[in-house]
Design a protein around this motif. Structure first.
Motif, mmCIF file in Angstrom:
data_model
loop_
_atom_site.group_PDB
_atom_site.id
_atom_site.type_symbol
_atom_site.label_atom_id
_atom_site.label_comp_id
_atom_site.label_asym_id
_atom_site.label_seq_id
_atom_site.Cartn_x
_atom_site.Cartn_y
_atom_site.Cartn_z
ATOM 1 N N SER A 108 0.821 -1.208 0.000
ATOM 2 C CA SER A 108 0.000 0.000 0.000
ATOM 3 C C SER A 108 0.857 1.262 0.000
ATOM 4 N N ALA A 110 0.430 3.822 1.990
ATOM 5 C CA ALA A 110 0.737 4.180 3.385
ATOM 6 C C ALA A 110 1.904 3.369 3.920
ATOM 7 N N ARG A 111 1.934 2.093 3.597
ATOM 8 C CA ARG A 111 3.017 1.245 4.093
ATOM 9 C C ARG A 111 4.356 1.678 3.508
ATOM 10 N N ALA A 113 5.090 4.649 2.411
ATOM 11 C CA ALA A 113 5.410 5.958 2.965
ATOM 12 C C ALA A 113 6.048 5.824 4.346
ATOM 13 N N LYS A 114 5.500 4.961 5.184
ATOM 14 C CA LYS A 114 6.074 4.751 6.515
ATOM 15 C C LYS A 114 7.511 4.239 6.412
ATOM 16 N N SER A 161 -2.919 7.697 -0.600
ATOM 17 C CA SER A 161 -2.537 7.019 0.634
ATOM 18 C C SER A 161 -1.092 7.344 1.004
ATOM 19 N N PHE A 162 -0.215 7.329 0.025
ATOM 20 C CA PHE A 162 1.190 7.666 0.266
ATOM 21 C C PHE A 162 1.310 9.117 0.727
ATOM 22 N N ASP A 164 -0.931 11.134 2.054
ATOM 23 C CA ASP A 164 -1.535 11.371 3.372
ATOM 24 C C ASP A 164 -0.623 10.885 4.489
ATOM 25 N N GLU A 165 0.001 9.736 4.283
ATOM 26 C CA GLU A 165 0.869 9.191 5.329
ATOM 27 C C GLU A 165 2.132 10.035 5.491
ATOM 28 N N LYS A 168 1.157 13.011 7.433
ATOM 29 C CA LYS A 168 0.950 12.636 8.833
ATOM 30 C C LYS A 168 2.278 12.502 9.565
ATOM 31 N N GLU A 169 3.268 11.922 8.900
ATOM 32 C CA GLU A 169 4.552 11.639 9.537
ATOM 33 C C GLU A 169 5.480 12.850 9.587
#
Length: 251
Positions: A108, A110-111, A113-114, A161-162, A164-165, A168-169
């Motif tokens: 994903s 988000a994953r 991006a983290k 998703s990327f 947004d993450e 957020k970070e």
């Protein structure tokens, strides 16, 4: 931009993703000098593990004022030269940032991006750190799956998703690196990111970046060639030094 796996050898190739994109599109061209633009635009470059040990003082003496350094790819690769390159660029007086090479078919947004933020893709408002960047372009590993097997709507969701993450970070939306052709093909020329994500447009061997995709009204960075006087790919920033530092600070 550079992918660490090629169509021939995973994780050990020498072909950049930007080159692969040009080959897929049938538009590979010879290296050219910097385009003639309005005075005040700044020269810079982007590097990855392909460049290994960069002579940063020499790059600055040749006109480099900023650089993006590859940090990660998907969720299983880290540039082994990242710290050396990233810190070396700062030591030579270059404004520098980190980029992530997206593989949307592997996990994903988000994953990824983290993973990116945890391994070099962070940001701080010190005037020397460019916002994190997302490199999303043609699939360099499977030319039949240029959009990684995702529909246009799914690709837009993945990028969102990327983005947004990362916000957020880090507190900032990522710069998006892409080509107009890929963006139209794989996102349906989505306008969902033009108001919040700076554009890093790739267009090689031409005197201008051409029509911009997705509702973007101007480009922030332009990768105009894959070879030139600076290590790695050749880029311009759309503004003078003061504007670059303000952009790095988030203003």
């Amino acid at each position: 931009m550079a992918s660490e796996r090629t169509l021939l050898r995973r994780r050990a190739g020498v072909l950049t993703a930007a080159t692969a994109a040009l080959v897929l599109a049938g538009t590979a061209t010879a290296a050219a000098g910097p385009p003639e633009l309005a005075s005040g635009s700044l020269r810079g470059h982007d590097v990855s593990s392909h460049q290994q040990h960069v002579d940063w003082a020499a790059a600055r003496s040749k006109g480099a004022r900023f650089v993006y350094v590859k940090a990660t790819e998907s969720t299983g690769y880290r540039n082994p030269y990242f710290s050396e390159q990233y810190d070396g660029a700062r030591g030579a007086g270059l404004v520098r940032g980190a980029y992530h090479f997206a593989l949307p078919d592997e996990s994903s947004g988000a994953r990824q991006a983290k993973y990116f933020v945890q391994h070099g893709g962070d940001w701080q408002a010190d005037g020397w750190t460019l916002p994190p960047a997302l490199d999303v372009e043609y699939n360099p590993y499977n030319k039949k799956r240029k959009c990684y097997g995702l529909s246009k709507k799914r690709m837009v969701r993945w990028i969102r998703s990327f983005s947004d993450e990362v916000r957020k970070e880090t507190g900032r939306r990522p710069v998006i690196y892409t080509t107009s052709q890929w963006w139209k093909l794989c996102t349906g020329n989505s306008r969902a990111f033009s108001s919040g994500n700076p554009l890093w447009i790739a267009r090689h061997g031409d005197s201008s970046p051409g029509p911009l995709p997705g509702g973007w009204r101007y480009w922030t960075f332009w990768q105009y060639d894959i070879r030139g006087g600076l290590p790695g790919d050749q880029n311009l920033f759309n503004g003078p030094a003061g504007r670059l530092r303000s952009f790095a600070r988030g203003k």
